[in-house]
Write a protein that holds these residues in place. Structure first.
Motif, PDB file in Angstrom:
ATOM      1  N   ALA A  16       0.819  -1.211   0.000  1.00 42.42           N
ATOM      2  CA  ALA A  16       0.000   0.000   0.000  1.00 42.42           C
ATOM      3  C   ALA A  16       0.850   1.256   0.000  1.00 42.42           C
ATOM      4  O   ALA A  16       0.399   2.318  -0.415  1.00 42.42           O
ATOM      5  CB  ALA A  16      -0.930  -0.002   1.224  1.00 42.42           C
ATOM      6  N   ASN A  17       2.098   1.143   0.462  1.00 47.80           N
ATOM      7  CA  ASN A  17       2.956   2.315   0.546  1.00 47.80           C
ATOM      8  C   ASN A  17       4.115   2.227  -0.441  1.00 47.80           C
ATOM      9  O   ASN A  17       5.164   2.832  -0.241  1.00 47.80           O
ATOM     10  CB  ASN A  17       3.491   2.471   1.972  1.00 47.80           C
ATOM     11  N   ALA A  18       3.918   1.452  -1.502  1.00 48.83           N
ATOM     12  CA  ALA A  18       4.990   1.252  -2.471  1.00 48.83           C
ATOM     13  C   ALA A  18       5.039   2.364  -3.499  1.00 48.83           C
ATOM     14  O   ALA A  18       5.529   2.180  -4.591  1.00 48.83           O
ATOM     15  CB  ALA A  18       4.823  -0.095  -3.153  1.00 48.83           C
ATOM     16  N   GLN A  19       4.491   3.520  -3.159  1.00 47.92           N
ATOM     17  CA  GLN A  19       4.547   4.656  -4.039  1.00 47.92           C
ATOM     18  C   GLN A  19       4.734   5.929  -3.227  1.00 47.92           C
ATOM     19  O   GLN A  19       4.491   5.956  -2.029  1.00 47.92           O
ATOM     20  CB  GLN A  19       3.296   4.773  -4.905  1.00 47.92           C
ATOM     21  N   LYS A  20       5.194   6.968  -3.867  1.00 45.65           N
ATOM     22  CA  LYS A  20       5.347   8.256  -3.210  1.00 45.65           C
ATOM     23  C   LYS A  20       4.498   9.291  -3.941  1.00 45.65           C
ATOM     24  O   LYS A  20       4.318   9.222  -5.160  1.00 45.65           O
ATOM     25  CB  LYS A  20       6.804   8.684  -3.196  1.00 45.65           C
ATOM     26  N   MET A  21       3.947  10.247  -3.185  1.00 48.38           N
ATOM     27  CA  MET A  21       3.091  11.260  -3.782  1.00 48.38           C
ATOM     28  C   MET A  21       3.664  12.641  -3.551  1.00 48.38           C
ATOM     29  O   MET A  21       4.192  12.937  -2.474  1.00 48.38           O
ATOM     30  CB  MET A  21       1.674  11.208  -3.196  1.00 48.38           C
ATOM     31  N   ASP A  35      -3.202  22.551  -9.747  1.00 47.65           N
ATOM     32  CA  ASP A  35      -2.305  21.595  -9.101  1.00 47.65           C
ATOM     33  C   ASP A  35      -2.591  20.180  -9.583  1.00 47.65           C
ATOM     34  O   ASP A  35      -3.668  19.879 -10.120  1.00 47.65           O
ATOM     35  CB  ASP A  35      -2.474  21.638  -7.576  1.00 47.65           C
ATOM     36  N   LEU A  36      -1.625  19.321  -9.355  1.00 51.21           N
ATOM     37  CA  LEU A  36      -1.790  17.898  -9.607  1.00 51.21           C
ATOM     38  C   LEU A  36      -1.113  17.112  -8.497  1.00 51.21           C
ATOM     39  O   LEU A  36      -0.209  17.616  -7.832  1.00 51.21           O
ATOM     40  CB  LEU A  36      -1.234  17.499 -10.979  1.00 51.21           C
ATOM     41  N   ASP A  37      -1.567  15.902  -8.283  1.00 50.37           N
ATOM     42  CA  ASP A  37      -0.922  14.972  -7.352  1.00 50.37           C
ATOM     43  C   ASP A  37      -0.254  13.899  -8.187  1.00 50.37           C
ATOM     44  O   ASP A  37      -0.917  13.175  -8.939  1.00 50.37           O
ATOM     45  CB  ASP A  37      -1.950  14.347  -6.405  1.00 50.37           C
ATOM     46  N   GLU A  66      -8.615  14.359  -5.844  1.00 44.81           N
ATOM     47  CA  GLU A  66      -8.364  13.282  -4.877  1.00 44.81           C
ATOM     48  C   GLU A  66      -9.148  12.014  -5.205  1.00 44.81           C
ATOM     49  O   GLU A  66      -8.775  10.919  -4.769  1.00 44.81           O
ATOM     50  CB  GLU A  66      -8.717  13.749  -3.461  1.00 44.81           C
ATOM     51  N   SER A  67     -10.214  12.140  -5.984  1.00 46.18           N
ATOM     52  CA  SER A  67     -10.985  10.949  -6.341  1.00 46.18           C
ATOM     53  C   SER A  67     -10.179   9.990  -7.209  1.00 46.18           C
ATOM     54  O   SER A  67     -10.538   8.819  -7.337  1.00 46.18           O
ATOM     55  CB  SER A  67     -12.269  11.353  -7.077  1.00 46.18           C
ATOM     56  N   GLY A  68      -9.085  10.467  -7.778  1.00 47.24           N
ATOM     57  CA  GLY A  68      -8.238   9.608  -8.588  1.00 47.24           C
ATOM     58  C   GLY A  68      -7.082   8.987  -7.842  1.00 47.24           C
ATOM     59  O   GLY A  68      -6.263   8.272  -8.435  1.00 47.24           O
ATOM     60  N   HIS A  69      -6.998   9.219  -6.535  1.00 41.75           N
ATOM     61  CA  HIS A  69      -5.842   8.738  -5.779  1.00 41.75           C
ATOM     62  C   HIS A  69      -5.692   7.222  -5.802  1.00 41.75           C
ATOM     63  O   HIS A  69      -4.590   6.701  -5.998  1.00 41.75           O
ATOM     64  CB  HIS A  69      -5.921   9.238  -4.334  1.00 41.75           C
ATOM     65  N   SER A  70      -6.781   6.496  -5.590  1.00 44.02           N
ATOM     66  CA  SER A  70      -6.651   5.038  -5.516  1.00 44.02           C
ATOM     67  C   SER A  70      -6.190   4.462  -6.856  1.00 44.02           C
ATOM     68  O   SER A  70      -5.368   3.537  -6.900  1.00 44.02           O
ATOM     69  CB  SER A  70      -7.978   4.397  -5.092  1.00 44.02           C
ATOM     70  N   PHE A  71      -6.693   5.009  -7.945  1.00 40.92           N
ATOM     71  CA  PHE A  71      -6.285   4.555  -9.273  1.00 40.92           C
ATOM     72  C   PHE A  71      -4.807   4.877  -9.520  1.00 40.92           C
ATOM     73  O   PHE A  71      -4.045   4.031 -10.004  1.00 40.92           O
ATOM     74  CB  PHE A  71      -7.163   5.230 -10.326  1.00 40.92           C
ATOM     75  N   CYS A  72      -4.406   6.081  -9.157  1.00 40.65           N
ATOM     76  CA  CYS A  72      -3.007   6.480  -9.362  1.00 40.65           C
ATOM     77  C   CYS A  72      -2.061   5.657  -8.489  1.00 40.65           C
ATOM     78  O   CYS A  72      -0.969   5.278  -8.932  1.00 40.65           O
ATOM     79  CB  CYS A  72      -2.840   7.969  -9.068  1.00 40.65           C
ATOM     80  N   LYS A  73      -2.474   5.362  -7.261  1.00 44.38           N
ATOM     81  CA  LYS A  73      -1.647   4.521  -6.394  1.00 44.38           C
ATOM     82  C   LYS A  73      -1.485   3.130  -6.993  1.00 44.38           C
ATOM     83  O   LYS A  73      -0.393   2.554  -6.962  1.00 44.38           O
ATOM     84  CB  LYS A  73      -2.287   4.418  -4.998  1.00 44.38           C
ATOM     85  N   TYR A  74      -2.575   2.605  -7.521  1.00 44.33           N
ATOM     86  CA  TYR A  74      -2.524   1.277  -8.127  1.00 44.33           C
ATOM     87  C   TYR A  74      -1.514   1.243  -9.280  1.00 44.33           C
ATOM     88  O   TYR A  74      -0.702   0.320  -9.386  1.00 44.33           O
ATOM     89  CB  TYR A  74      -3.916   0.887  -8.626  1.00 44.33           C
ATOM     90  N   SER A  82       1.820   8.337 -12.277  1.00 44.34           N
ATOM     91  CA  SER A  82       0.409   8.622 -12.509  1.00 44.34           C
ATOM     92  C   SER A  82       0.016   9.896 -11.781  1.00 44.34           C
ATOM     93  O   SER A  82       0.369  10.089 -10.619  1.00 44.34           O
ATOM     94  CB  SER A  82      -0.455   7.446 -12.036  1.00 44.34           C
ATOM     95  N   ALA A  83      -0.717  10.756 -12.478  1.00 44.02           N
ATOM     96  CA  ALA A  83      -1.084  12.053 -11.905  1.00 44.02           C
ATOM     97  C   ALA A  83      -2.577  12.294 -12.040  1.00 44.02           C
ATOM     98  O   ALA A  83      -3.178  12.003 -13.078  1.00 44.02           O
ATOM     99  CB  ALA A  83      -0.317  13.177 -12.597  1.00 44.02           C
ATOM    100  N   THR A  84      -3.180  12.818 -11.002  1.00 43.60           N
ATOM    101  CA  THR A  84      -4.580  13.233 -11.038  1.00 43.60           C
ATOM    102  C   THR A  84      -4.604  14.752 -10.911  1.00 43.60           C
ATOM    103  O   THR A  84      -3.955  15.316 -10.029  1.00 43.60           O
ATOM    104  CB  THR A  84      -5.396  12.538  -9.924  1.00 43.60           C
ATOM    105  N   ILE A  85      -5.328  15.431 -11.802  1.00 43.90           N
ATOM    106  CA  ILE A  85      -5.193  16.876 -11.924  1.00 43.90           C
ATOM    107  C   ILE A  85      -6.446  17.644 -11.499  1.00 43.90           C
ATOM    108  O   ILE A  85      -7.569  17.162 -11.613  1.00 43.90           O
ATOM    109  CB  ILE A  85      -4.827  17.284 -13.362  1.00 43.90           C
TER     110      ILE A  85
END
Length: 304
Positions: A16-21, A35-37, A66-74, A82-85
């Motif tokens: 679950a933490n194998a990525q950095k934001m 902004d983008l994450d 933020e609604s795209g966070h789970s997809f971007c983490k995956y 992966s970026a959600t804007i």
């Protein structure tokens, strides 16, 4: 048993933490700050990363990146950047229904597409900083976000550009994922500019048509009448151009399925992306049963 349970928890936690934001301002002027994450694999890659840019839904009047966070983490957990804007919600406070003003609807598409182009430009200019392969930039979106990426992919950049922004000559996205999206004109998609695409859509969607119909199925005398070509129509058009295309139909489903594959069963999207990167051509249509009754007289069901 306790040791095995603890090990399983640790493994899940590590995955679950194998990525950095990181949160980045990708565009700013006197009146606008966007902004983008960005999610990146935790372990640095020796090769440049493919990138997915995700655009959230919300009718061009709401929604959050933020609604795209789970997809971007995956995706980050599977070797992608992966970026959600955040993008301009031009329809906020405006009437987007059948009795609204058509220019506002088209402007909503245009501002969204332009912000997508600005985010794309940011990553191209900063590709070394983020270790991005600029030839492997994908785009995706849900509902309004899907309409944004479809128009951003196939509109003529010079004609529709609103900012002092540039993209490389003959730039093309590597592929596109659309959740319950549509485009104003199939003629925008040509043999020259077509790219691999994955679509998913509820077959009985009355907000964004699954086939070809007016937006919101407005009557022809509506002030905000606009014909739209949805997932089924674009999919068939892509096949006629002999391009890779996948369609996942939720039989009898409505607009509530616009985010389904971004929120769960994300492996369908990952498999598509990996096929594209491997140069594999895929043309398939998969129908999922929803348990919802379908009206056989409705020409927009398309569950066969």
């Amino acid at each position: 048993m306790k040791k095995m349970l603890l090990l399983a928890i640790l493994l899940v936690s590590a995955f679950a933490n194998a990525q950095k934001m990181s949160t980045i301002t990708y565009f700013q002027n006197d009146t606008l700050k966007l902004d983008l994450d960005l999610f990146e694999p935790e372990t640095a890659s020796k090769t440049k990363l493919p990138l997915m840019i995700y655009v959230h839904g919300g009718g061009f009047s709401g929604g959050q990146r933020e609604s795209g966070h789970s997809f971007c983490k995956y995706l980050a957990n599977n070797g992608f950047a992966s970026a959600t804007i955040t993008y301009t919600l031009y329809a906020k406070g405006k009437n987007f229904g059948c009795d609204g003003a058509l220019p506002n609807k088209i402007k909503s598409f245009q501002f969204g597409a332009n912000d997508l182009w600005l985010a794309t430009s940011y990553f191209i200019k900063n590709s070394k900083k983020h270790n991005i392969d600029v030839d492997k930039i994908f785009v995706s979106g849900s509902s309004a976000g899907a309409e944004t990426v479809l128009h951003g992919t196939f509109w003529d950049f010079k004609t529709m550009n609103l900012y002092k922004n540039t993209l490389p000559k003959d730039f093309k996205y590597a592929g596109l994922v659309s959740g319950a999206g549509a485009i104003m004109d199939l003629n925008l998609i040509t043999k020259k500019n077509v790219i691999p695409m994955l679509f998913f859509h509820g077959s009985a969607d009355v907000t964004v048509p699954f086939g070809t119909a007016a937006h919101h199925f407005c009557k022809t005398n509506a002030s905000n009448w606009l014909m739209l070509f949805g997932s089924h129509s674009i999919y068939n058009h892509a096949l006629s151009l002999n391009e890779s295309a996948s369609l996942y139909t939720f039989c009898g489903g409505g607009h509530e399925y616009s985010g389904t594959l971004f929120e769960k069963d994300q492996f369908y999207i990952l498999n598509f992306l990996n096929d594209v990167l491997a140069g594999k051509k895929v043309q398939n249509h998969t129908v999922f049963k929803t348990g919802k009754k379908t009206d056989k007289a409705n020409p927009y069901v398309f569950c066969d």
